[in-house]
Design a protein around this motif. Structure first.
Motif, mmCIF file in Angstrom:
data_model
loop_
_atom_site.group_PDB
_atom_site.id
_atom_site.type_symbol
_atom_site.label_atom_id
_atom_site.label_comp_id
_atom_site.label_asym_id
_atom_site.label_seq_id
_atom_site.Cartn_x
_atom_site.Cartn_y
_atom_site.Cartn_z
ATOM 1 N N PRO A 353 0.831 -1.215 0.000
ATOM 2 C CA PRO A 353 0.000 0.000 0.000
ATOM 3 C C PRO A 353 0.863 1.261 0.000
ATOM 4 C CG PRO A 353 -0.004 -1.023 2.171
ATOM 5 C CD PRO A 353 0.666 -1.997 1.240
ATOM 6 N N CYS A 354 2.042 1.195 0.619
ATOM 7 C CA CYS A 354 2.941 2.339 0.628
ATOM 8 C C CYS A 354 4.339 1.806 0.920
ATOM 9 C CB CYS A 354 2.517 3.364 1.681
ATOM 10 S SG CYS A 354 2.301 2.668 3.325
ATOM 11 N N SER A 355 5.340 2.639 0.719
ATOM 12 C CA SER A 355 6.707 2.143 0.867
ATOM 13 C C SER A 355 6.947 1.707 2.315
ATOM 14 C CB SER A 355 7.699 3.236 0.474
ATOM 15 O OG SER A 355 7.533 4.362 1.300
ATOM 16 N N GLY A 356 7.608 0.561 2.452
ATOM 17 C CA GLY A 356 7.917 0.058 3.781
ATOM 18 C C GLY A 356 6.839 -0.837 4.377
ATOM 19 N N VAL A 357 5.726 -1.011 3.665
ATOM 20 C CA VAL A 357 4.654 -1.889 4.160
ATOM 21 C C VAL A 357 4.347 -2.911 3.059
ATOM 22 C CG1 VAL A 357 2.275 -2.020 4.996
ATOM 23 C CG2 VAL A 357 3.699 -0.047 5.587
ATOM 24 N N ASP A 358 4.458 -4.200 3.387
ATOM 25 C CA ASP A 358 4.285 -5.240 2.362
ATOM 26 C C ASP A 358 2.820 -5.478 2.006
ATOM 27 O OD1 ASP A 358 6.965 -5.601 2.200
ATOM 28 O OD2 ASP A 358 7.029 -7.216 3.691
ATOM 29 N N THR A 359 1.991 -5.689 3.040
ATOM 30 C CA THR A 359 0.571 -5.930 2.787
ATOM 31 C C THR A 359 -0.251 -5.285 3.890
ATOM 32 O OG1 THR A 359 0.455 -7.952 4.105
ATOM 33 C CG2 THR A 359 1.038 -8.214 1.783
ATOM 34 N N ILE A 360 -1.503 -5.030 3.555
ATOM 35 C CA ILE A 360 -2.443 -4.515 4.562
ATOM 36 C C ILE A 360 -3.810 -5.081 4.222
ATOM 37 C CG2 ILE A 360 -3.012 -2.386 3.304
ATOM 38 C CD1 ILE A 360 -3.033 -0.945 6.015
ATOM 39 N N GLU A 361 -4.630 -5.296 5.236
ATOM 40 C CA GLU A 361 -5.960 -5.874 4.988
ATOM 41 C C GLU A 361 -7.029 -4.797 4.848
ATOM 42 O OE1 GLU A 361 -6.890 -9.011 4.332
ATOM 43 O OE2 GLU A 361 -4.764 -9.541 4.356
ATOM 44 N N ARG A 362 -6.813 -3.616 5.457
ATOM 45 C CA ARG A 362 -7.875 -2.606 5.457
ATOM 46 C C ARG A 362 -7.333 -1.233 5.105
ATOM 47 N NH1 ARG A 362 -12.315 -4.860 5.422
ATOM 48 N NH2 ARG A 362 -13.194 -6.084 7.109
ATOM 49 N N LEU A 363 -7.996 -0.594 4.169
ATOM 50 C CA LEU A 363 -7.753 0.819 3.872
ATOM 51 C C LEU A 363 -9.109 1.385 3.499
ATOM 52 C CD1 LEU A 363 -4.754 1.272 1.350
ATOM 53 C CD2 LEU A 363 -4.798 1.977 3.741
ATOM 54 N N PRO A 364 -9.370 2.661 3.782
ATOM 55 C CA PRO A 364 -10.592 3.244 3.194
ATOM 56 C C PRO A 364 -10.430 3.265 1.672
ATOM 57 C CG PRO A 364 -9.418 4.874 4.555
ATOM 58 C CD PRO A 364 -8.614 3.610 4.591
ATOM 59 N N LEU A 365 -11.384 2.664 0.972
ATOM 60 C CA LEU A 365 -11.299 2.591 -0.488
ATOM 61 C C LEU A 365 -12.257 3.603 -1.110
ATOM 62 C CD1 LEU A 365 -11.190 -1.279 -1.093
ATOM 63 C CD2 LEU A 365 -9.300 0.313 -0.696
ATOM 64 N N VAL A 366 -11.719 4.450 -1.983
ATOM 65 C CA VAL A 366 -12.531 5.454 -2.665
ATOM 66 C C VAL A 366 -12.842 4.928 -4.065
ATOM 67 C CG1 VAL A 366 -12.664 7.851 -3.426
ATOM 68 C CG2 VAL A 366 -11.419 7.280 -1.315
ATOM 69 N N TYR A 367 -14.144 4.837 -4.376
ATOM 70 C CA TYR A 367 -14.607 4.375 -5.685
ATOM 71 C C TYR A 367 -14.991 5.610 -6.492
ATOM 72 C CZ TYR A 367 -15.187 -0.443 -3.873
ATOM 73 O OH TYR A 367 -14.997 -1.691 -3.335
ATOM 74 N N LEU A 380 -6.916 5.073 0.204
ATOM 75 C CA LEU A 380 -6.250 6.236 0.797
ATOM 76 C C LEU A 380 -5.380 5.751 1.949
ATOM 77 C CD1 LEU A 380 -5.997 9.396 1.041
ATOM 78 C CD2 LEU A 380 -7.781 9.239 2.770
ATOM 79 N N PHE A 381 -4.061 6.050 1.870
ATOM 80 C CA PHE A 381 -3.194 5.610 2.960
ATOM 81 C C PHE A 381 -2.536 6.793 3.666
ATOM 82 C CE2 PHE A 381 -0.279 5.427 -0.741
ATOM 83 C CZ PHE A 381 0.790 6.214 -0.261
ATOM 84 N N HIS A 382 -2.219 6.568 4.918
ATOM 85 C CA HIS A 382 -1.455 7.513 5.729
ATOM 86 C C HIS A 382 -0.377 6.688 6.395
ATOM 87 C CE1 HIS A 382 -0.627 10.182 9.232
ATOM 88 N NE2 HIS A 382 -0.721 11.095 8.297
ATOM 89 N N VAL A 383 0.872 6.848 5.956
ATOM 90 C CA VAL A 383 1.952 5.921 6.326
ATOM 91 C C VAL A 383 2.100 5.795 7.841
ATOM 92 C CG1 VAL A 383 4.417 5.437 6.122
ATOM 93 C CG2 VAL A 383 3.176 6.361 4.154
ATOM 94 N N ALA A 384 2.113 6.945 8.521
ATOM 95 C CA ALA A 384 2.315 6.894 9.977
ATOM 96 C C ALA A 384 1.182 6.144 10.651
ATOM 97 C CB ALA A 384 2.431 8.313 10.527
ATOM 98 N N ALA A 385 -0.048 6.364 10.177
ATOM 99 C CA ALA A 385 -1.199 5.673 10.780
ATOM 100 C C ALA A 385 -1.119 4.165 10.537
ATOM 101 C CB ALA A 385 -2.494 6.241 10.200
ATOM 102 N N ILE A 386 -0.664 3.770 9.353
ATOM 103 C CA ILE A 386 -0.554 2.338 9.047
ATOM 104 C C ILE A 386 0.521 1.693 9.908
ATOM 105 C CG2 ILE A 386 0.212 0.696 7.275
ATOM 106 C CD1 ILE A 386 -1.222 2.380 5.193
ATOM 107 N N LYS A 387 1.667 2.369 9.993
ATOM 108 C CA LYS A 387 2.795 1.762 10.726
ATOM 109 C C LYS A 387 2.542 1.718 12.232
ATOM 110 C CE LYS A 387 6.333 2.497 7.269
ATOM 111 N NZ LYS A 387 7.483 3.267 6.778
ATOM 112 N N SER A 388 1.702 2.623 12.718
ATOM 113 C CA SER A 388 1.411 2.588 14.166
ATOM 114 C C SER A 388 0.294 1.581 14.437
ATOM 115 C CB SER A 388 1.008 3.974 14.668
ATOM 116 O OG SER A 388 -0.217 4.361 14.100
#
Length: 388
Positions: A353-367, A380-388
């Motif tokens: 989903p973003c650099s430094g993260v291999d996989t993620i199960e949930r993100l808000p998806l905008v259609y 839509l990703f926010h790196v700090a929010a994902i990594k925390s």
């Protein structure tokens, strides 16, 4: 209230925020550049029912959200619909309880989700409709003679709200109105009744600008005190060629006064297709800070999707992490949105989903559904929010 013009809004180039492109496919017929002249809201998602409704060309459909996501993001899943109907010039679709509402400029229809065959007329409009929004069992309706009214979906009764309205926006608790004289009003929405909260007009520097070039076009609620307003040249349905000249302002209303800050980077209006000016938004609360909204914004006059994080405009540092609608393979023109919605319920692994993260199960998806009936999904990703 007093209004002032301040410095332009900052634009932050961010390593932290961005969009992960998950796929795009045509799911509906194209409008072929002959779009109904209204604020098209031709996509809605029910996260509680995991369903979507969409309309383009002369077709409206209802289907399962997970199936739609799987179809867009993989090559193997065919798309079937639970319901489809030939209906030209749809300008609005939404879920409402156990119904789907579908509107043209002249009539409102409902579809019973329990019995997907029952498609019936709810009401016909006396004057063509330009903009509709659904809130609290009420449909707020702006017509072609600038009357704003509320249709109670339970009693089917209509009452007048305001006149000389050029654009409006609603949330569950608020109604914001931009009037033809370029002034703003905000109402609190309580049990179907409206109480005026505040009003303000343009700062004097902007008042002096001629109305022809600087007409009021749209207002969007970003949070209870923050608005996005668009002014610009008036586009007519009969125009063949079109060029948009728009100015956009973030307005903050605090303690009775409004400050206007111009932004040059939200949905720049370089569209080439005749469209009624309209701003699409997805509001995500508490994404970074508990009380702050993050708004994803798109425009009928633009192919770019923008992020407003409640303080500044965010531009992802990598081009690949921006969300842009594709160029048309038919006409070589930009395409633009006819509906935007958010999915927070479907499942599926998202790779890198973003650099430094291999996989993620949930993100808000905008259609994002475009004028050619093509749908793209971006996370839509926010790196700090994902990594925390």
């Amino acid at each position: 209230g007093a209004s002032s013009l301040k410095d332009e809004v900052p634009t932050e180039t961010s390593e932290d925020f961005g969009f992960k492109f998950l796929g795009q496919k045509q799911i509906l017929p194209s409008f072929n550049e002959k779009l109904p002249f209204a604020s098209l809201q031709n996509l809605d998602i029910s996260n509680s029912k995991s369903l979507f409704v969409a309309a383009s060309g002369s077709k409206a459909v209802v289907g399962e959200l997970q199936l739609l996501r799987d179809h867009i993001t993989s090559d193997s899943t065919p798309l079937t619909f639970k319901w489809e109907k030939e209906i030209p010039d749809v300008i609005f679709v939404c879920f409402h309880g156990d119904q789907v509402l579908v509107s043209t400029r002249n009539a409102l229809y409902s579809l019973d989700l329990e019995e997907l065959s029952e498609f019936r007329t709810v009401t016909s409009f006396e004057k063509p409709v330009f903009q509709l929004k659904n809130v609290n069992n009420t449909l707020v309706i702006l017509n072609s003679v600038n009357d704003l009214s509320a249709l109670d979906l339970r009693t089917k009764s209509t009452k007048q709200l305001a006149q000389n309205v050029t654009s409006f926006d609603v949330t569950n608790s608020q109604l914001a109105v931009l009037l033809k004289d370029r002034s703003f009003q905000s109402f609190a929405w309580r049990n179907g009744e409206m109480e005026k909260q505040f009003e303000f007009s343009l700062p004097s520097e902007l008042e002096e600008l001629p109305v022809e070039e600087y007409s009021p076009l749209s207002v969007t609620i970003l949070s209870p005190q923050d608005f996005l307003a668009v002014f610009g040249n008036v586009i007519s349905e009969t125009d063949d060629e079109v060029s948009y000249d728009q100015k956009m302002y973030i307005i903050k209303h605090i303690d009775g006064s409004a400050s206007f800050q111009e932004t040059f980077d939200i949905t720049p209006p370089f569209g080439q297709i005749v469209r009624f000016p309209y701003m699409y938004k997805v509001t995500l609360s508490g994404l970074i800070e508990p009380d702050a909204n993050v708004n994803v914004l798109a425009s009928s006059c633009s192919s770019e999707v923008s992020i407003w994080d409640s303080k500044q405009v965010i531009e992802p540092s990598q081009d690949s992490e921006r969300a842009v609608l594709p160029i048309s393979e038919e006409t070589d023109k930009d395409t633009n949105p006819i509906g935007v919605a958010v999915d927070v319920v479907t499942s599926g692994t998202i790779l890198e989903p973003c650099s430094g993260v291999d996989t993620i199960e949930r993100l808000p998806l905008v259609y994002i559904l475009n004028n050619e009936g093509s749908l793209q999904i971006v996370g839509l990703f926010h790196v700090a929010a994902i990594k925390s």
